[in-house]
Design a protein around this motif. Structure first.
Motif, PDB file in Angstrom:
ATOM      1  N   LYS A   1       0.869  -0.593   1.817  1.00 56.85           N
ATOM      2  CA  LYS A   1       1.393  -0.497   3.104  1.00 56.85           C
ATOM      3  C   LYS A   1       0.627  -1.008   4.848  1.00 56.85           C
TER       4      LYS A   1
ATOM      5  N   ASN B   1      -0.504  -0.612   7.999  1.00 56.42           N
ATOM      6  CA  ASN B   1      -0.227   0.523   8.321  1.00 56.42           C
ATOM      7  C   ASN B   1      -0.681  -0.159  10.295  1.00 56.42           C
TER       8      ASN B   1
ATOM      9  N   SER C   1       8.297  -5.652  -5.396  1.00 53.76           N
ATOM     10  CA  SER C   1       8.751  -6.432  -3.969  1.00 53.76           C
ATOM     11  C   SER C   1       7.929  -7.228  -3.501  1.00 53.76           C
TER      12      SER C   1
ATOM     13  N   ASN D   1       6.999  -6.658   7.652  1.00 55.59           N
ATOM     14  CA  ASN D   1       7.095  -5.171   7.883  1.00 55.59           C
ATOM     15  C   ASN D   1       6.211  -3.879   7.836  1.00 55.59           C
ATOM     16  N   LYS D   2       5.579  -4.247   9.608  1.00 52.59           N
ATOM     17  CA  LYS D   2       4.640  -3.574   9.341  1.00 52.59           C
ATOM     18  C   LYS D   2       5.228  -2.015   9.134  1.00 52.59           C
ATOM     19  N   ASN D   3       4.338  -0.630   8.801  1.00 52.76           N
ATOM     20  CA  ASN D   3       5.031   0.393   8.716  1.00 52.76           C
ATOM     21  C   ASN D   3       5.999   0.712   7.752  1.00 52.76           C
ATOM     22  N   ARG D   4       5.769  -0.065   6.811  1.00 53.34           N
ATOM     23  CA  ARG D   4       7.132   0.019   5.308  1.00 53.34           C
ATOM     24  C   ARG D   4       6.094  -0.214   4.256  1.00 53.34           C
ATOM     25  N   VAL D   5       6.302   0.599   3.279  1.00 55.20           N
ATOM     26  CA  VAL D   5       5.606   0.598   1.782  1.00 55.20           C
ATOM     27  C   VAL D   5       6.388  -0.362   0.730  1.00 55.20           C
ATOM     28  N   LEU D   6       5.396  -1.448   0.782  1.00 57.64           N
ATOM     29  CA  LEU D   6       5.924  -2.172  -0.250  1.00 57.64           C
ATOM     30  C   LEU D   6       5.334  -2.212  -1.930  1.00 57.64           C
ATOM     31  N   SER D   7       6.797  -2.653  -2.649  1.00 55.47           N
ATOM     32  CA  SER D   7       5.619  -2.512  -3.873  1.00 55.47           C
ATOM     33  C   SER D   7       5.243  -3.222  -4.088  1.00 55.47           C
TER      34      SER D   7
ATOM     35  N   SER E   1      14.834  -8.759  -1.816  1.00 52.74           N
ATOM     36  CA  SER E   1      15.234  -8.883  -0.165  1.00 52.74           C
ATOM     37  C   SER E   1      14.613 -10.186  -0.153  1.00 52.74           C
TER      38      SER E   1
END
Length: 230
Positions: free
Chosen positions: A221, A223, A173, A164-170, A44
């Motif tokens: 994340k 949150n 990534s 990228n709030k509330n998204r799980v980021l590995s 991304s």
């Protein structure tokens, strides 16, 4: 900010990359249409610098691909001086701005920042969430009335979380976004843990809420729903 430069003129691509890296951007360069498709399949980017004329395809086709795959990167078209139709078609297909060759690198930088502000920050140079404020012009972070002393990577990490709030980021990534190609051959991404730990500690010391959650086995994340008022 992470940038993908799609430009078949390698000298120009490297010139843009070197300049933007001095301005603390992470840059990756590709020189053909299908190379760009491959990169976009696995990574991304905040913004894309897109040359319309490529040896094995057309940048306008790539804009169609971005729309179809719902890729939300900002797009700055790099166009030839007399390619008015390409500029118009590019903007109609979803590009955010264009710059005409030849151009000065400081102008490219200014337009790139403007695209990022419009695309990711609603046109502002500050990102605000509850008590946390980031200024993308000065690279300053405040928590309430306290100014945080953060490194460049900690600033970019917090910005990445906030957009990228509330998204799980590995971990992968996060590493790829902040360090780009340098992470391709790493066996693990444990160093991400230390950066996240340091950032959480600094926010906590400034009496900020701990929004960053560890999602075991996956990553992290931010949150935004964790505390009242989010």
């Amino acid at each position: 900010m992470k940038i993908l430069i799609i430009e078949d003129n390698k000298d120009l691509a490297q010139s843009m990359s070197c300049y933007l890296e001095r301005e603390h951007y992470i840059c990756e360069c590709v020189y053909q249409y299908h190379e760009a498709l491959e990169r976009l399949s696995f990574n991304s980017y905040d913004c894309i610098l897109l040359d319309i004329m490529l040896p094995d395809g057309n940048g306008l086709q790539l804009l169609n691909h971005l729309k179809k795959e719902k890729i939300n990167s900002g797009v700055l078209i790099i166009s030839a001086k007399d390619a008015l139709d390409d500029k118009i078609h590019g903007l109609e297909k979803g590009a955010d701005d264009y710059i005409t060759k030849p151009f000065h690198l400081p102008e490219l930088h200014a337009r790139l920042r403007a695209v990022f502000r419009r695309k990711k920050m609603d046109g502002y140079n500050e990102v605000r969430f509850n008590e946390i404020i980031l200024n993308t012009d000065t690279y300053e972070v405040s928590v309430g009335e306290a100014r945080l002393e953060v490194t460049q990577k900690e600033f970019e990490l917090l910005l990445y979380f906030l957009v990228n709030k509330n998204r799980v980021l590995s971990k992968q990534s996060i590493a790829n976004h902040l360090w780009g190609d340098y992470t391709d051959n790493l066996a693990n991404f444990d160093f991400v843990y230390q950066h996240v730990k340091n950032l959480r500690k600094k926010i906590g010391t400034a009496k900020g809420n701990d929004y960053i959650e560890t999602i075991y086995g996956l990553g992290y994340k931010f949150n935004a729903l964790k505390y009242k008022g989010s």
